[in-house]
Design a protein around this motif. Structure first.
Motif, short mmCIF file in Angstrom:
data_model
loop_
_atom_site.label_atom_id
_atom_site.label_comp_id
_atom_site.label_asym_id
_atom_site.label_seq_id
_atom_site.Cartn_x
_atom_site.Cartn_y
_atom_site.Cartn_z
N SER A 136 -7.78 -2.20 -3.40
CA SER A 136 -8.29 -0.84 -3.27
C SER A 136 -7.15 0.17 -3.14
N ASN A 137 -5.91 -0.25 -3.45
CA ASN A 137 -4.76 0.67 -3.47
C ASN A 137 -4.99 1.76 -4.52
N GLN A 138 -4.49 2.99 -4.19
CA GLN A 138 -4.60 4.10 -5.15
C GLN A 138 -3.66 3.90 -6.33
N MET A 155 -0.68 -3.58 1.69
CA MET A 155 -1.64 -3.89 0.63
C MET A 155 -0.97 -3.74 -0.73
N THR A 205 -0.47 -3.57 -4.93
CA THR A 205 -1.01 -2.85 -6.08
C THR A 205 -1.65 -3.78 -7.09
#
Lengths: 403, 403
Positions: free
Chosen positions: A46-48, A229, A231
């Motif tokens: 859920s990384n941007q 977290m 990528t």
């Protein structure tokens, strides 16, 4: 001889080759093929900021309605923060695989892991595909070759297996994983931890996704090594259907249990092989107002440098646990909190437990694995979270750089 | 000779003694007295678990309407997670000081710093009060004695000074701080970082609080060493009024600037002397949708073990910056993000900047101090945040334990 001694799910073939992407020169391209195609479900970071293969893999699952014929993984380069050229490179590698197997290119599921921000040497990856195809096979040695090539800073092979029988038919589930640093996954349906789960159950993509989500929530989403977290985090579940057992009736709970068992085993193996890890700590948070609040406290303790360094020396400095819990953004009254370490009393009624024994607690914390239990005394919310210590070796691994 | 060469605010006397609370045997009790009492404003940790002196000090400021006659600080024991006995011990120490000075006990402001969860040896603290009283004085040597006794794992004295003149009268502001680990303060009005600010400005408690809040927000609330918010963080501002300059007219912006300057200087000094620190990194986040979102990204990068270990070896592995920003819980599009390190181009338009020079970036990161600038390209929100690297020395300091 392979270290894999259990039967493998029918319908899959695996291989690996050395493409020269890893600086070490070790095998760095892994290929898994399901002839005729498999039903697929996946969960991603859920990384941007997401890697090109996450963008492409997600898109491919949508266009095919959850159908995968082959999985192409490279280690040594994350193909992340590489812009449109990164997307193009990923797509070209899928096309190269599709051409070898005569399928459409969006049935190819891509994954990458390694350094962020360096252009993927896609020509090396493409050049390796014919050799990878030629080496495919369905033996334990082949599965192990796949599971080995996806590793980066890992020191151990991470595989798990479960099976069950329905009316004389056997369903097998084989899983493999990589990941030792940048581990703080929070995967969402549609997580540089990579997990591949292969089964010969017959199930459609939607049903696989429905079963995968809770299994991931309780396993990969409930671990942390460094809290960073990635990528590229990805969990992919493929079902070939070749057991001829359909996902209905008693096969559903049996498969759900098998899936949970394999995910739990791989999640534990990831923490156990975490960068520089010398202690694996299970945090059991109970008595919270909600499971989410319990997990928020667990995650805050699991990412506290002061807690993690104390664990590295088995230091019973439990005040750091309370200080970390207290900054988790969850309201509670210390007077109702109870803490035990390895089952030994530590804190109760707002102060050090009268039965606290520093030497005994230090001895309990000297074990490689133990549990810290923190009960908030509020309600029934709970979380079980697996994490580890922060050691000199972690710093060495991640600070290692020379011009 | 003292290292403090500037004039001190009028109306205060300081001292320190060895009470045997620090295992090292160094001075561990500090006393500051304002004869006749000072107007006071304080900010404390927002941790759910707070030390007894935070509870007591907060209560005292309420009952006195913001009036403090003396500050009693002990180092070596945090008096936290010590239950009601801890509150009683704190209160007894305040009574002992009040008896020496003939004032009411709630005009005594208590502070403690050190290990959490161990009963405070209050009899040692109380026994030290008469000697501390006898040693009080208003010279730079006395102020330095106070500022030294509050230190724990700090390696350097942290003092700062500012002054301004209004109609031939001079207002002095002297500040001192301690803190090197468990530093991730988020102080709220009503933060084991302790900061004491002494001024001879004449101002009431409410006005002091109104001026203190923005100064703390931009300084102590915008730093992180390990991200572990303490249970004891406290910033106390005392105004004796002895300059005979009142807080009105041009004295207000002049004092606000002096306060900001002293807070900024002390906040920087805390990070610069952080446990094991070899690099001080300023994170400038701009172009966010709000200042809060900018700070959320800054705080996530500042507490990322992978970013911090890379900084320790001047490793230009900027992908870790993006990965950390991407998990901060703030929505953004990597395509609009620009990153520079030490002013050198690193990332733009979704990919590595064409002008990225690994050797030059490594050289810039080899300086003890440099700035990382990340622009999100969204709006005008911004944050300036000071943090540091994570080194072997940090692990050694915090893992040091032997039975």
């Amino acid at each position: 001889m392979s270290t894999i001694s259990h039967p493998l799910p029918l319908g899959f073939r695996w291989s690996s080759v050395k493409a020269g992407i890893k600086a070490s020169g070790k095998p760095d391209v892994a290929l898994a093929v399901c002839d005729g195609g498999a039903s697929a479900a996946a969960m991603f970071t859920s990384n941007q900021v997401v890697a090109a293969p996450v963008t492409v893999g997600r898109r491919h699952l949508v266009t095919t309605g959850g159908r995968v014929s082959a999985v192409l993984v490279n280690a040594g380069n994350a193909n992340c923060a590489t812009g449109e050229p990164g997307i193009d490179a990923c797509r070209k590698s899928c096309i190269a695989v599709a051409e070898q197997f005569g399928c459409v290119f969006d049935e190819i599921f891509p994954s990458s892991t390694g350094i962020i921000g360096v252009p993927l040497p896609v020509e090396k990856l493409i050049a390796a595909v014919p050799a990878a195809k030629a080496l495919l096979g369905d033996t334990p040695e082949h599965a192990e070759a796949f599971a080995t090539a996806i590793l980066t800073t890992d020191t151990k092979l991470k595989v798990a297996h479960a099976s069950f029988e329905i009316e004389d038919r056997t369903v097998n589930l084989f899983g493999c994983a990589k990941g030792a640093g940048m581990i703080g996954p929070q995967l969402v349906p549609h997580a540089t931890m990579l997990v591949y789960l292969f089964t010969d159950l017959a199930a459609n993509s939607e049903h696989l996704a429905a079963m995968l989500t809770p299994a991931v929530e309780g396993s990969f989403n409930s671990i942390s090594i460094d809290g960073d977290m990635s990528t590229n985090d990805t969990v992919l579940l493929l079902a070939s259907g070749k057991s001829e057992v359909e996902a209905k009736g008693e096969a559903v709970p049996a498969f759900e249990a098998a899936l949970r068992s394999v995910c739990d085993s791989l999640a534990h193996a990831i923490v156990d092989d975490g960068e520089g890890v010398t202690h694996v700590v299970t945090l059991e948070i109970t008595g919270a107002r909600s499971n989410a609040e319990a997990q928020q406290i667990a995650r805050t303790i699991a990412t506290s440098p002061l807690c993690k360094t104390a664990w590295s020396s088995a230091d019973p400095n439990w005040g750091r646990l309370l200080a970390a819990a207290g900054r988790a953004g969850v309201a509670f009254d210390p007077a109702t909190v109870t803490v035990t370490i390895g089952g030994l009393p530590v804190f109760a009624h707002g102060t050090r437990d009268a039965a606290f024994d520093e030497d005994a607690t230090h001895a309990a914390m000297s074990n490689r694995e133990y549990t810290i239990h923190l009960d908030l005394g509020q309600a029934e919310g709970k979380s079980k979270f697996i994490t580890c210590d922060l050691t000199h070796e972690y710093v060495s691994i991640n600070a290692d750089y020379s011009t």
